[in-house]
Design a protein around this motif. Sequence first.
Motif, PDB file in Angstrom:
ATOM      1  N   ASN A  33      33.969  63.622  17.872  1.00 44.21           N
ATOM      2  CA  ASN A  33      34.805  64.010  19.258  1.00 44.21           C
ATOM      3  C   ASN A  33      34.459  65.411  19.953  1.00 44.21           C
ATOM      4  N   PHE A  34      33.328  65.937  19.663  1.00 43.05           N
ATOM      5  CA  PHE A  34      32.768  66.927  20.200  1.00 43.05           C
ATOM      6  C   PHE A  34      33.009  66.922  21.674  1.00 43.05           C
ATOM      7  N   GLN A  35      33.681  67.752  22.502  1.00 44.29           N
ATOM      8  CA  GLN A  35      33.754  67.639  23.812  1.00 44.29           C
ATOM      9  C   GLN A  35      33.157  68.968  24.487  1.00 44.29           C
ATOM     10  N   LEU A  80      20.466  62.305  20.334  1.00 44.87           N
ATOM     11  CA  LEU A  80      20.545  61.232  19.717  1.00 44.87           C
ATOM     12  C   LEU A  80      21.359  59.870  20.489  1.00 44.87           C
ATOM     13  N   GLN A  81      20.987  58.684  20.274  1.00 38.87           N
ATOM     14  CA  GLN A  81      21.530  57.594  20.904  1.00 38.87           C
ATOM     15  C   GLN A  81      22.976  57.599  20.645  1.00 38.87           C
ATOM     16  N   GLY A  82      23.675  56.807  21.812  1.00 35.74           N
ATOM     17  CA  GLY A  82      25.283  56.684  21.587  1.00 35.74           C
ATOM     18  C   GLY A  82      25.968  57.918  22.149  1.00 35.74           C
ATOM     19  N   GLY A  83      25.349  59.093  22.789  1.00 30.90           N
ATOM     20  CA  GLY A  83      26.078  60.074  23.069  1.00 30.90           C
ATOM     21  C   GLY A  83      26.402  61.029  22.024  1.00 30.90           C
ATOM     22  N   ALA A  84      25.264  61.609  21.324  1.00 31.21           N
ATOM     23  CA  ALA A  84      25.286  62.355  20.246  1.00 31.21           C
ATOM     24  C   ALA A  84      24.214  63.283  20.240  1.00 31.21           C
ATOM     25  N   VAL A  85      24.414  64.293  19.591  1.00 30.17           N
ATOM     26  CA  VAL A  85      23.228  65.503  19.533  1.00 30.17           C
ATOM     27  C   VAL A  85      23.253  65.996  18.171  1.00 30.17           C
ATOM     28  N   ILE A  87      23.816  69.558  11.993  1.00 31.45           N
ATOM     29  CA  ILE A  87      25.013  69.287  12.240  1.00 31.45           C
ATOM     30  C   ILE A  87      24.805  68.174  13.474  1.00 31.45           C
ATOM     31  N   THR A  88      25.666  67.058  13.409  1.00 27.84           N
ATOM     32  CA  THR A  88      25.461  66.115  13.989  1.00 27.84           C
ATOM     33  C   THR A  88      26.763  66.076  14.927  1.00 27.84           C
ATOM     34  N   LEU A  89      26.775  66.226  16.435  1.00 30.14           N
ATOM     35  CA  LEU A  89      27.833  66.083  17.187  1.00 30.14           C
ATOM     36  C   LEU A  89      28.064  64.875  17.985  1.00 30.14           C
ATOM     37  N   THR A 138      26.555  64.863  25.158  1.00 37.41           N
ATOM     38  CA  THR A 138      24.752  64.765  25.295  1.00 37.41           C
ATOM     39  C   THR A 138      24.266  66.141  25.300  1.00 37.41           C
ATOM     40  N   ALA A 139      23.010  66.045  25.124  1.00 37.88           N
ATOM     41  CA  ALA A 139      22.247  67.139  25.057  1.00 37.88           C
ATOM     42  C   ALA A 139      22.336  67.967  26.556  1.00 37.88           C
TER      43      ALA A 139
END
Length: 554
Positions: free
Chosen positions: A40-42, A66-71, A81-83, A87-88
């Motif tokens: 839930n990084f905003q 990354l897919q699915g709304g992640a960076v 670290i995966t957020l 998105t990017a």
Amino acid sequence: MATINLTAGVNDVVQGNPAEADIVVVPAGSLITENDFVFNFQTPDRLDLTAFPVLTSTNDVFIQPLQGGAVRVSSPLFGQITLIGITAAQLTQNNFIFAGTQNLADLTIQKSASATSVLPGGNLTYTLVVSNVGQAGASGIVVRDTLPPGFTITSTVGAGGFTTTPSAAGTVEFTGGTLAPGASATLTITGTAPATAGTAINTAVVDPGGLIPEVTEANNTATFAVTVGAAPIPTAVYVDDNLAGTAAGATVAVDPDGTGPQQPVTGLVFGQTAFASIQNALDFLLGVGAPANATVFVAPGTYNEFVNFVRPFILLGPNANIDPVTQGGTRVDEAIIGSGVNGGGIGFERTVPSNNGPVTIAGFSFASKIQPAPGTLGGYGIDLTDSNGNVTIRNNIFENDVVGIGNRISSQGVSITSNIIIEQNLFNMSGGTPTLQTPFVAMALQQVNGAAIRNNRINAATGLAIDPRLTPSQAQRFGQPVGSPVPGAPSSGFNVTGNLFTGFFPYPTPASPLAPPLSPSGQQAIVNFGSGTFSIDDASNSLVQPNVTGLTLV
């Protein structure tokens, strides 16, 4: 705002609160596995990379969508670290804190009001001061003010680019603000307080969505409380005949001393501290339980009303301190009582014995001009009947056709008036229609115990009538013939000094049995119809009329 500290060499899985902006502190050491997540990084969240001085911008880290709304953010210094939840494209320089290079805005808000206490429904203005005490500018700033329940908004004013947008009931939003480092903007909200008493609390927040990266958000909220309650009991109110027709609650100005509109008493609220009539002012003081020494200041003008004192108060006209006899000072425009078709004057109804505190009436002009039926007493300027005594009458002008100051007993054998001071008044009791056999008496006092009558100028058919005979209405009440002596104990304790009796004229005693004699033949300055004894200083009281041969007639 929560601070999340990652631990070097440990697989951290962090579940952040979506409603909060978080700072994720990345320590020096190895974070090499892909299981180091921040859920839930905003947009307003930030990665604190100050443990790595060599990292100075996002160019020093590898950002992989990354897919699915992640960076995935990685660097040889801390691994990866995966957020989740961003998105990017959304990840910007503001989401990173680098060692020695991070310049951020820091928004603060302060809140105040035009008063800390206000009457229900009273006018109230809130002032918001929004400042940027940070090192970077901020734009698109939003301020949201949640107002107290029952507060009615009448206007809003923005600055610094802020404009007001429609919002839900009970809130105001200012949007679009821009503040450079060190700049401030003042926003105002004007309206009326809730209609019910209580504590009105409202809270204002700058950047309520947390969309602007800041040094701290701890100073983004301000709260202010206003007490809504009954008005404090006044010790002074004001009267001006020009206020007739003024709406209740209106803010007005009056000029009680008559020196001109350049020095009015301002900020008075009609119906609370200012009134169009004297009686309304006295009734208000009575209704709110004002103390006995409360003062009613009356501006110049004409007051065609019968004023009734139920409680003891102080009534001051614009010439309260100006002696009309010696002209010790210049009298300004008068407050005239009783010059209309129906006359007017001041009376008393203090039938409660405990309401015997002092009353002062000073600085007025009485001009009743009422011509009563033959042989009756009417048209009083000040009627002391039922006054409970303790009355001071000073610096007034009496031009009544009948009686300037008087009283009439209403209960047999009861001394209804005591401790009267009548000083520095001008009695000009002339005019009228002589064929109506009106007495033209400056003072007619029945059954008074203790009176100081001093330093007055008296121009009347009779200056002072003590215990005048019963009028028809009194005779009917007491079951005695008209013109009978006053029943009960006679008046006593008079001290009459320093008066100038002048302007007397022959005026025969009425022949009709319905007409009580108030002016015996010979036109005496002081006439005592009773049997009391008095202290009357012949040397200090002056007569300037050839046909007036003495001061007293017993």
